[in-house]
Design a protein around this motif. Sequence first.
Motif, short mmCIF file in Angstrom:
data_model
loop_
_atom_site.label_atom_id
_atom_site.label_comp_id
_atom_site.label_asym_id
_atom_site.label_seq_id
_atom_site.Cartn_x
_atom_site.Cartn_y
_atom_site.Cartn_z
N PRO A 145 63.82 13.36 118.83
CA PRO A 145 62.59 12.61 119.12
C PRO A 145 62.35 11.39 118.23
N TYR A 146 62.84 11.41 117.02
CA TYR A 146 62.60 10.28 116.12
C TYR A 146 63.50 9.09 116.41
N LEU A 147 64.48 9.25 117.30
CA LEU A 147 65.36 8.12 117.62
C LEU A 147 64.93 7.34 118.85
N ALA A 148 64.00 7.88 119.60
CA ALA A 148 63.56 7.19 120.83
C ALA A 148 63.06 5.79 120.50
N GLY A 149 63.68 4.79 121.09
CA GLY A 149 63.25 3.42 120.90
C GLY A 149 63.58 2.80 119.56
N PHE B 51 66.41 1.56 118.47
CA PHE B 51 67.19 0.34 118.66
C PHE B 51 67.48 0.26 120.16
N PRO B 52 67.02 -0.76 120.82
CA PRO B 52 67.14 -0.83 122.29
C PRO B 52 68.56 -0.63 122.80
N GLU B 53 68.72 0.34 123.71
CA GLU B 53 69.95 0.62 124.43
C GLU B 53 71.10 1.15 123.58
N VAL B 54 70.90 1.37 122.30
CA VAL B 54 71.94 1.91 121.42
C VAL B 54 71.28 2.94 120.52
N THR B 55 71.87 4.14 120.47
CA THR B 55 71.36 5.13 119.53
C THR B 55 71.99 4.85 118.18
N LEU B 56 71.18 4.37 117.27
CA LEU B 56 71.63 3.99 115.94
C LEU B 56 70.83 4.80 114.93
N TYR B 57 71.51 5.61 114.12
CA TYR B 57 70.84 6.47 113.14
C TYR B 57 70.35 5.60 111.98
N PRO B 58 69.05 5.63 111.70
CA PRO B 58 68.51 4.82 110.60
C PRO B 58 68.99 5.34 109.25
N ALA B 59 69.54 4.50 108.44
CA ALA B 59 70.04 4.90 107.13
C ALA B 59 68.95 5.50 106.25
N ILE B 60 67.70 5.10 106.47
CA ILE B 60 66.61 5.65 105.68
C ILE B 60 66.51 7.16 105.85
N PHE B 61 66.98 7.68 107.02
CA PHE B 61 66.93 9.13 107.25
C PHE B 61 67.92 9.87 106.36
N LEU B 62 68.93 9.18 105.85
CA LEU B 62 69.84 9.82 104.91
C LEU B 62 69.10 10.25 103.64
N LEU B 63 68.11 9.45 103.26
CA LEU B 63 67.32 9.81 102.07
C LEU B 63 66.61 11.14 102.27
N ASP B 64 66.03 11.35 103.44
CA ASP B 64 65.36 12.62 103.69
C ASP B 64 66.38 13.75 103.81
N GLY B 65 67.56 13.45 104.32
CA GLY B 65 68.61 14.46 104.36
C GLY B 65 69.00 14.93 102.96
N ILE B 66 69.09 13.99 102.02
CA ILE B 66 69.39 14.34 100.63
C ILE B 66 68.27 15.21 100.08
N ARG B 67 67.04 14.76 100.25
CA ARG B 67 65.87 15.47 99.72
C ARG B 67 65.81 16.89 100.25
N GLN B 68 65.98 17.05 101.55
CA GLN B 68 65.90 18.37 102.16
C GLN B 68 67.05 19.28 101.72
N ALA B 69 68.26 18.76 101.72
CA ALA B 69 69.42 19.58 101.36
C ALA B 69 69.33 20.06 99.91
N VAL B 70 68.97 19.18 99.00
CA VAL B 70 68.86 19.58 97.59
C VAL B 70 67.72 20.59 97.43
N GLY B 71 66.59 20.35 98.07
CA GLY B 71 65.48 21.30 97.99
C GLY B 71 65.84 22.67 98.52
N ALA B 72 66.60 22.71 99.61
CA ALA B 72 66.98 23.98 100.22
C ALA B 72 67.99 24.76 99.39
N GLU B 73 68.81 24.06 98.62
CA GLU B 73 69.90 24.72 97.90
C GLU B 73 69.73 24.77 96.39
N LEU B 74 68.63 24.26 95.88
CA LEU B 74 68.41 24.21 94.43
C LEU B 74 68.43 25.59 93.79
N HIS B 75 68.06 26.62 94.53
CA HIS B 75 68.05 27.98 93.98
C HIS B 75 69.44 28.42 93.52
#
Length: 155
Positions: A39-43, A45-69
């Motif tokens: 859902p966060y990719l809708a619209g 980038f017109p006509e091309v699904t392009l993953y925003p690099a800013i989402f990599l930051l949240d991926g880092i944050r989530q992965a480290v938080g989930a595995e810090l234990h």
Amino acid sequence: MRGRRGYARPLEGADRITARAEADELLIEAAKVVRSTDPYLAGHFPEVTLYPAIFLLDGIRQAVGAELHRSPALAAHLGTDSPDSPDSTGGEWLELGSLDSARVLRPMLEGDELRLLIRVSAGRPGALRAALDCRRGDGEQVARMTVELVRGGTS
């Protein structure tokens, strides 16, 4: 407002995560498939699904938080209250303290499986340093970043 902040459910930063503690580091591998139906990719980038690099930051944050234990020494360096006080996603709520470096080398397109290789170590007191090497399934490097993560969720 006192106590824990209320947050909206974050984007799913990874489809799967594995991790292992090694000496004084935590090594995390997370995978994320770029899908136009997310859902966060809708619209984005017109006509091309392009993953925003800013989402990599949240991926880092989530992965480290989930595995810090898996690394009690890094959790203690961060200054967590206790391993028994996770956030609602089942991990420690971390926030971006700083973005030390970021380089996006290639676009991340629909169908690409991204492999986020994250090396976590102690940073300044109360912070963790996370270095990301992001590659597509074919091994091609698409991004690299270094961030500082701090404990979040309190006012």
